[in-house]
Design an enzyme around this catalytic site. Structure first.
Site, PDB file in Angstrom:
ATOM      1  N   GLU A  70       0.843  -1.338   0.038  1.00  0.00           N
ATOM      2  CA  GLU A  70      -0.046   0.142   0.047  1.00  0.00           C
ATOM      3  C   GLU A  70       0.937   1.123  -0.122  1.00  0.00           C
ATOM      4  OE1 GLU A  70      -3.974  -1.702   2.024  1.00  0.00           O
ATOM      5  OE2 GLU A  70      -2.598  -0.540   3.492  1.00  0.00           O
ATOM      6  N   GLU A  89      -5.308  -8.113  -1.388  1.00  0.00           N
ATOM      7  CA  GLU A  89      -6.074  -7.893   0.134  1.00  0.00           C
ATOM      8  C   GLU A  89      -7.648  -7.630  -0.224  1.00  0.00           C
ATOM      9  OE1 GLU A  89      -4.582  -5.566   3.267  1.00  0.00           O
ATOM     10  OE2 GLU A  89      -2.492  -5.852   2.701  1.00  0.00           O
TER      11      GLU A  89
HETATM   12  C1  BG6 Z   1      -4.329  -3.305   4.879  1.00  0.00           C
HETATM   13  C2  BG6 Z   1      -3.033  -3.620   5.408  1.00  0.00           C
HETATM   14  O1  BG6 Z   1      -4.461  -1.724   4.688  1.00  0.00           O
HETATM   15  O2  BG6 Z   1      -5.444  -3.331   5.588  1.00  0.00           O
HETATM   16  C3  BG6 Z   1      -3.011  -4.963   6.225  1.00  0.00           C
HETATM   17  O3  BG6 Z   1      -2.389  -3.753   4.200  1.00  0.00           O
HETATM   18  C4  BG6 Z   1      -4.124  -4.769   7.347  1.00  0.00           C
HETATM   19  O4  BG6 Z   1      -1.776  -4.886   6.820  1.00  0.00           O
HETATM   20  C5  BG6 Z   1      -5.380  -4.567   6.606  1.00  0.00           C
HETATM   21  O5  BG6 Z   1      -4.165  -5.707   8.248  1.00  0.00           O
HETATM   22  C6  BG6 Z   1      -6.604  -4.609   7.277  1.00  0.00           C
HETATM   23  O6  BG6 Z   1      -6.697  -3.362   8.046  1.00  0.00           O
HETATM   24  P1  BG6 Z   1      -6.732  -3.550   9.727  1.00  0.00           P
HETATM   25  O7  BG6 Z   1      -6.311  -2.429  10.222  1.00  0.00           O
HETATM   26  O8  BG6 Z   1      -8.288  -3.887  10.010  1.00  0.00           O
HETATM   27  O9  BG6 Z   1      -5.811  -4.472  10.132  1.00  0.00           O
END
Ligand code: BG6
Length: 468
Positions: free
Chosen positions: A172, A363
């Site tokens: 990201e 993701e």
């Molecule tokens: C993304 C990141 O922004 O979101 C991850 O690359 C992160 O590392 C994922 O875990 C989900 O976000 P969060 O804050 O709910 O863990």
């Protein structure tokens, strides 16, 4: 239209070292910024690791990797995305020689992947800059980080380049605009950081990313290197052209990173923004040449969409790393992240049309509070909400493929519960596998299959045909 997913589509899951490995000081690992961020990005860092920091132990993947990868294999994973903890390999970040014990750990992880026929997808830098680089150099603000990162990248390509084909340079990368410490290892507090410093840091990261692409291709021309962007479709709150323009400006903050990675130079709108901010980047001739090493594919995370308004008094809501105006038509997760499956189809089409590079969704997921229950004598979680989210998003992915988008694969975020990046909680669970660990650090660390485990297994086995 019900098309199928392409043959060889890479189904799997994604995690990051700092959120699940634990063993924060084992086998010569140095501290990373995450080891002093017990509250994620919700509070400033602390001086030393403190017991309330769930990331220090994570879910103990460091010792349970074989068991966990076997569970991924049971779901039928074709690909597993993980990051290499930079400070496991270079404990301080600026050494010239790597830590062999750290390198050996990822050999073992790759052995397990190979055993199960799972293709690895490796992120070099996922929010875990060595703490020493943050404190001593102010992270990516300092040009010397490029050289340290090149050394790290080359070490990884040379060590694993015969076994790992797919690589991501920075997780990201556009998030540095909003979370300079987590994303850019920048120790100066956000409020004190000047635009000049911030954009210079961005420039250094972009050069380092392009340089890593060059090095990877030098080490093994078969390697495929991608950039990784937070995607977030931005809808105008009203049809007022001023709102549309406001939305486009937010888009451009994100597009700029992909444009540089895919086109090899800064776009005009970005240079205009720098001029308006009074930022004068130090860009050498060598930097310009390096930037021309463009990526092989574009990867991105997708969780939420946002709205934009030209009216600064319109309040923003919660979001992934950066906030937008809430969309009155969409539901939200328990953490306020708005759920928008169609947004994923929009992003896929948008990126494909814009860059014409193969895409990879690395993701996507739902963080929710789960309740462990006993069913037929077996502990599980009845996570129909997660199944719904997954199904609805994949249906839109299928639509995008039917639209003609070239998509390599899909990795669900956190196929096993991990510590949250933004809030550092374990109760914000994404997994198909439940991990018995609580926000207060208690729990046995036992793993349990949730209902979604079987659902995803079916999706993979049928190559998407089981989606409804
Ligand atoms: C993304 C990141 O922004 O979101 C991850 O690359 C992160 O590392 C994922 O875990 C989900 O976000 P969060 O804050 O709910 O863990």
């Amino acid at each position: 239209m019900k098309t199928t997913f392409p043959e060889g589509f890479l189904w799997g899951g994604a995690v990051a070292a700092n959120q699940y490995e634990g063993a924060y000081d084992v086998d010569g690992k140095g501290l990373s910024i995450q080891d002093v961020m017990p509250k994620g990005i919700t509070a400033p860092p602390v001086e030393e690791p403190t017991p309330d920091n769930l990331k220090l132990q994570g879910i103990d993947f460091y010792h349970r990797y074989a068991e966990d990868i076997a569970l991924f294999a049971e779901m039928g994973f074709k690909v597993f995305r993980f990051s290499i903890g930079w400070s496991r390999i270079f404990p301080k970040g600026d050494e010239s020689e790597p830590n062999e014990a750290g390198l050996a750990f990822y050999d073992r992880v790759l052995d397990e992947c190979e055993k199960h026929g799972i293709e690895p997808l490796v992120t070099l830098s996922h929010y875990e800059t060595p703490l020493h680089l943050a404190k001593t150099y102010d992270g990516w603000v300092d040009r010397r980080l490029i050289g340290f990162y090149e050394n790290f990248a080359r070490t990884c390509f040379e060590r694993y380049g015969k076994r790992v084909k797919y690589w991501l340079t920075f997780n990201e990368i556009n998030s540095v605009l909003h979370a300079p410490l987590m994303s850019g290892g920048i120790w100066t507090p956000k409020e004190e950081l000047s635009q000049q410093q911030l954009y210079q840091a961005i420039h250094h990261e972009l050069v380092a990313s392009a340089s890593a692409t060059r090095i990877a291709h030098e080490v093994n021309p078969e390697l495929k290197v991608g950039c990784m962007i937070i995607s977030m479709p931005v809808y105008p709150l009203t049809p007022d052209p001023a709102d549309v323009l406001a939305g486009r400006m937010i888009d451009r903050d994100n597009y700029a990173f992909g444009d540089v990675h895919c086109r090899g130079a800064y776009p005009g709108y970005f240079l205009r923004k720098l001029a308006e901010l009074g930022v004068e980047l130090e860009i050498t001739e060598e930097d310009r040449e390096t930037l021309k090493h463009t990526v092989d594919f574009v990867s991105f995370s997708y969780y939420v969409s946002i709205c934009a308004s030209a009216d600064p008094s319109v309040e923003k809501g919660p979001g992934n790393i950066f906030a937008g105006v809430p969309n009155p038509t969409l539901p939200a997760s328990e953490w306020g992240w708005q759920i928008d499956p169609v947004g994923l189809r929009l992003v896929l089409n948008d990126y494909w049309d814009r860059w014409q590079k193969p895409l990879f969704i690395v993701e996507n997921g739902l963080g929710a509070k789960d309740e462990l229950v006993e069913k037929d004598g077996v502990k599980t979680v009845e996570d129909d909400y997660r199944i719904q989210y997954l199904n609805d998003h994949l249906v839109q992915v299928r639509e995008a493929i039917a639209d003609g988008v070239n998509l390599l694969g899909y990795t669900w975020w956190g196929p096993i519960d991990v510590v949250s990046a933004s809030t550092a909680q374990l109760s914000k669970r994404y997994g198909f596998i439940y991990v018995d660990r609580n926000d207060d650090g208690t729990g046995t660390l036992e793993r349990y299959r949730k209902k979604s485990f079987d659902f995803y297994k079916q999706v993979i086995a049928s190559n998407g045909a089981s989606l409804t």
